[in-house]
Structure formats: C-alpha cells, structure tokens
Enzyme design. Sequence first.
Site, PDB file in Angstrom:
ATOM      1  N   LYS A  52       0.614  -1.600  -0.037  1.00 30.02           N
ATOM      2  CA  LYS A  52       0.484  -0.152   0.191  1.00 30.02           C
ATOM      3  C   LYS A  52       0.442   1.647  -0.165  1.00 30.02           C
ATOM      4  O   LYS A  52       0.159   2.697  -0.759  1.00 30.02           O
ATOM      5  CB  LYS A  52      -0.814  -0.200   1.087  1.00 30.02           C
ATOM      6  CG  LYS A  52      -1.923  -0.996   0.916  1.00 30.02           C
ATOM      7  CD  LYS A  52      -2.709  -1.151   2.138  1.00 30.02           C
ATOM      8  CE  LYS A  52      -3.778  -2.579   2.270  1.00 30.02           C
ATOM      9  NZ  LYS A  52      -4.892  -2.803   3.428  1.00 30.02           N
ATOM     10  N   GLN A  96      -5.173  -1.394   9.285  1.00 32.84           N
ATOM     11  CA  GLN A  96      -4.906  -2.607   8.886  1.00 32.84           C
ATOM     12  C   GLN A  96      -5.376  -4.255   9.642  1.00 32.84           C
ATOM     13  O   GLN A  96      -5.482  -4.188  11.131  1.00 32.84           O
ATOM     14  CB  GLN A  96      -3.724  -2.881   8.531  1.00 32.84           C
ATOM     15  CG  GLN A  96      -3.170  -4.256   7.234  1.00 32.84           C
ATOM     16  CD  GLN A  96      -3.750  -4.278   6.486  1.00 32.84           C
ATOM     17  OE1 GLN A  96      -3.500  -3.706   5.768  1.00 32.84           O
ATOM     18  NE2 GLN A  96      -4.384  -5.530   5.613  1.00 32.84           N
ATOM     19  N   ASP A 119     -11.093   2.278   3.849  1.00 35.67           N
ATOM     20  CA  ASP A 119     -11.227   0.956   3.963  1.00 35.67           C
ATOM     21  C   ASP A 119     -13.160   0.986   3.506  1.00 35.67           C
ATOM     22  O   ASP A 119     -12.907  -0.270   2.800  1.00 35.67           O
ATOM     23  CB  ASP A 119     -11.163   0.408   4.880  1.00 35.67           C
ATOM     24  CG  ASP A 119      -9.991   0.061   5.170  1.00 35.67           C
ATOM     25  OD1 ASP A 119      -9.166  -0.481   3.825  1.00 35.67           O
ATOM     26  OD2 ASP A 119      -8.756  -0.895   5.790  1.00 35.67           O
TER      27      ASP A 119
HETATM   28  N1  GUN Z   1      -6.645  -7.259   6.072  1.00 34.96           N
HETATM   29  C1  GUN Z   1      -6.888  -7.600   5.046  1.00 34.96           C
HETATM   30  N2  GUN Z   1      -7.782  -6.819   3.950  1.00 34.96           N
HETATM   31  C2  GUN Z   1      -7.972  -5.571   4.053  1.00 34.96           C
HETATM   32  C3  GUN Z   1      -8.367  -4.419   3.849  1.00 34.96           C
HETATM   33  O1  GUN Z   1      -8.932  -4.256   2.897  1.00 34.96           O
HETATM   34  N3  GUN Z   1      -8.091  -3.742   4.489  1.00 34.96           N
HETATM   35  C4  GUN Z   1      -7.885  -3.457   6.423  1.00 34.96           C
HETATM   36  N4  GUN Z   1      -7.170  -2.561   7.018  1.00 34.96           N
HETATM   37  N5  GUN Z   1      -7.103  -4.891   6.569  1.00 34.96           N
HETATM   38  C5  GUN Z   1      -7.147  -5.825   5.850  1.00 34.96           C
END
Ligand code: GUN
Length: 293
Positions: A52, A96, A119
């Site tokens: 990211k 996350q 998100d």
């Molecule tokens: N863990 C797995 N996929 C995601 C996501 O799209 N966002 C976040 N914050 N955590 C994750």
Amino acid sequence: MTLIDGKATAAAIKAEIAEEVKQIVEAGGKRPHLAAILVGHDGGSETYVKNKVLACEACGFKSTLLRFEDDITEEFLLEQVDKLNKDADVDGFIVQLPLPKHISEQKVIEAIDYKKDVDGFHPINVGRMSIGLPCYISATPNGIMDLPARYNIETKGKRCVVLGRSNIVGKPMAQLMMQKRTPGDATVTVLHSHSENIKEICREADIIIAALGQPNFVTADMVKKGAVIIDVGTTRVPDATRKTGFRLNGDVKFDEVAPLCSYITPVPGGVGPMTICSLMKNTLSAGKKEFYK
Ligand code: GUN
C-alpha cells in the site's frame, strides 16, 4: 479463454491517478495523504501494508505508516484513531486487519471518522453503498467492479454466483453486482458454508466470484462453458520450492477450470493488485473531498 491481467490493469489505473495528482498539485491543490496503522508483525499484513505504501508512491500520494506492537491496549489504539480523525493533513486512513484478539475490530472500525474511512468498512459507508449513494466502497469488491468495464464483460441480466458472505468481500460484492447500474444489473445468488446444491447452482452461473478462502474449491464440474471466473482467494500454502516457503493459492482449481472459461483471473496477479488500486482511488477521492466535505 482470456486471462484477466490485474497487474497491468492496476498499473494503468495507478498511472491515471498519478497524472491527476500531478495536475492537482501543479494547480496548487493538496497532495492526497493516506495514513495506515499496523499493529504487530503478521506476515500477510506486513506485505499488504508495504504494498500500500509503494502504491502511494506510484500515485504521487503522501503516506504515513504508524506501527505499534501487538500488546498495545484497545484504549491506546482508539486514541491513535482519534488523532488521525482530527489531523487535518490526513485525508484518509486505514487500520490494517486482523487486530490482536484483545482488541475489538468492530469498535476500532466504528471509531474511524466515516469521512476518512477509505477502507469503506464503517457502517455509514456500508449502508450508503448498499443503497447506491456516493461513499467509500471496500477495496476488493470495488477493484473487481473495475474489471468488467476494462475487459468489456457484460454483467446486465447475467446470473452471478458469489461464493462467500464476508463483510469485506462477499456481502458488498453481491450488493454491487445487483445494483441498478453498469457494471451491475446482475441476478445474484450468494452461496456460503450452509448452502445446499452448491455445484448445481454454480453450473448455472455466467459469472462466479469465489471469495471463500478455501484453496481449489471451484472445480471444472462446477463451471459452465464460457463462464467468467473471478478468484478472490489468496491462501498461503506451504511450498518448499519458494524462497518464502509458501505460495498464494486461489479458491479456483485454475488448471482444470481455465480452459472452460471466457475470462478468468489468475492468483497471484488478478484481483490482488486491483484491491490496492481501489484503495488508491478512494484516497484520491478523499483528497478531493469527492464524497464528503
Ligand atoms: N486485511 C485484509 N484486507 C484488508 C483491507 O482491505 N483493509 C484492512 N484495513 N485490513 C485488511
């Protein structure tokens, strides 16, 4: 059979975003800023967050990574969320997942200002998405919705099976595919661990979106000739031939299913890159205050 190249599609979208950011900054506007909170040292989460941050660089965004050990208290994490909510320089942020067991993920998600929830996990964004209002949409389903347009795949009136009913993928995926718009307008069936006649129902489907997290679940006898297959699975399975000791395995038995399909996404290189790209699109929207002032 056409292989859907998520990596190339995501690269093209990121280049479009980078161009727009360049123009915004040249015109004196603010460079979009994404912050991420990472708690602990889960291998998968470390990789996702690293990717990211790299994607932010590719798009010309500012990014901030806040790292904490997995013994932090829930109260401390909620304080960090509050700080980011109030930080005027941060346009959007993510926490996350998964979080350590002693911290309530739902509490943390609901503590995030929905206007910065890139998100798309906050109940306000989930609710707005389900009734078709402008909002942040969670990254995986949103990234998948970019594929029909880029590959000229018709969804209108098609029978679409979504395998899995998670809050992050299955449920929003079904909502988006049934929405009155293009892509969308599909006849959607959601199948899950308690569904009966899974094979028979899948065999009727024009589009199968597999998001169960069960390696090789979708086999050739479940797929109609000419179907479109979207594989969301990314389970780590042991592989001694790899330096890392594992490989990513999809929910679809690719070798036997691919020859039957009109389109199929590979794992890796299919849905995965599109997911990060969607987060970048949401961050650009956050920077532009596109959905919320
Ligand atoms: N863990 C797995 N996929 C995601 C996501 O799209 N966002 C976040 N914050 N955590 C994750």
